[in-house]
Design a protein around this motif. Structure first.
Motif, short mmCIF file in Angstrom:
data_model
loop_
_atom_site.label_atom_id
_atom_site.label_comp_id
_atom_site.label_asym_id
_atom_site.label_seq_id
_atom_site.Cartn_x
_atom_site.Cartn_y
_atom_site.Cartn_z
N ARG A 2 1.06 -1.28 -0.03
CA ARG A 2 -0.13 0.08 -0.42
C ARG A 2 1.06 1.11 0.19
N SER A 158 -13.75 -3.03 1.12
CA SER A 158 -12.18 -2.40 0.18
C SER A 158 -12.19 -1.77 -0.34
N GLY A 198 -9.95 -8.72 1.16
CA GLY A 198 -9.05 -7.49 0.99
C GLY A 198 -8.82 -6.95 1.30
N ASP A 200 -6.35 -6.10 3.71
CA ASP A 200 -4.61 -6.00 3.14
C ASP A 200 -4.39 -4.88 2.29
N ASP A 201 -5.72 -4.22 1.41
CA ASP A 201 -5.97 -3.16 1.00
C ASP A 201 -6.43 -2.11 0.61
#
Length: 261
Positions: A2, A158, A198, A200-201
């Motif tokens: 990120r 997300s 999602g 981690d995004d």
């Protein structure tokens, strides 16, 4: 991995002359490695769009209506914001919640309205000093997050940016400690992981009296992806200093990632 995101929230500040000077200073000096946006008052969206044309700084708004169109005097729809080139809109800022009655259900409807036209909602969550002192921080945040998730749906989580802004640290000059911030960011990341693949995004920001000298440690936290900046976003030197801190934190993240290969 990120990228760091630094968002300036001008609140109800600015005029044509000051905006021109500030945006002129930012338009060519924000580090390429950092994503940057400014959320300006509605009347200045056209000016900001023109001044930021060709710049890497992205445009955002500070609020949005839950309604798409119609007889809602004084409201500004998500489609209107998109028409002016906005990429982001803040929803659920503590000032909207406390002063103007935006409860978490309304915040969820605003986030959904923004998503429907392709805007990215920056969802603000946070606790008061009394709530923190009584040990209810996570319960308060969970309630705010659950309400929005129930409206936008787990599959859309997300698409959010989440900004943790402890109410007791906004505009007070009192920033939360790095340990306090990481504890909450980790909680939010875990909440996301339980609901969307999602997680981690999703970029999670910190907002609350961030200054150039405090930004580095805050942005270097494991679950920190940048900041939602209030007063310091009105001063070019301070905002650019915060963006530089984000750039350094990003480079440190890249080095750590490459070291793990």
């Amino acid at each position: 991995m990120r990228r760091k995101l630094v968002v300036g929230n001008w609140k109800m500040n600015g005029d044509l002359a000051r905006n021109r000077e500030l945006l002129g200073a930012l338009s060519t000096r924000v580090p390429d490695e950092v994503d940057c946006a400014v959320c300006v008052p509605f009347p200045y969206l056209a000016q900001a769009r023109e001044l930021l044309s060709g710049a890497s700084v992205t445009l955002g708004a500070q609020d949005v209506s839950e309604f798409a169109e119609g007889a809602y005097t004084g409201e500004v729809s998500a489609a209107m914001l998109a028409d002016f080139g906005c990429r982001y809109t803040i929803v659920g800022h503590s000032e909207r919640r406390s002063m103007f009655g935006d409860d978490s259900a309304l915040v969820g409807r605003k986030a959904l309205a923004a998503m429907r036209v392709g805007l990215v909602p920056i969802l603000c969550v946070g606790e008061s000093l009394e709530e923190r002192s009584s040990g209810r921080t996570e319960a308060v945040l969970r309630g705010q997050l659950d309400a929005v998730a129930g409206i936008v749906g787990a599959s859309s989580l997300s698409k959010l940016v989440i900004a943790y802004e402890p109410v007791w640290a906004i505009g007070t000059g009192q920033a939360a400690s790095a340990a306090q911030v990481q504890s909450v960011l980790s909680f939010v990341r875990g909440w996301l992981a339980d609901r969307t693949p999602g997680a981690d995004d999703v970029r999670i920001l910190y907002g609350g009296s961030v200054k150039p000298e405090s930004a580095g440690p805050l942005f270097g936290l494991p679950d920190s992806d940048g900041g939602l900046i209030g007063a310091a976003s009105l001063i070019a030197a301070q905002f650019l200093g915060i963006c530089e801190a984000a750039r350094i934190a990003w480079q440190d993240n890249v080095r750590q990632f490459e070291g793990l290969k």
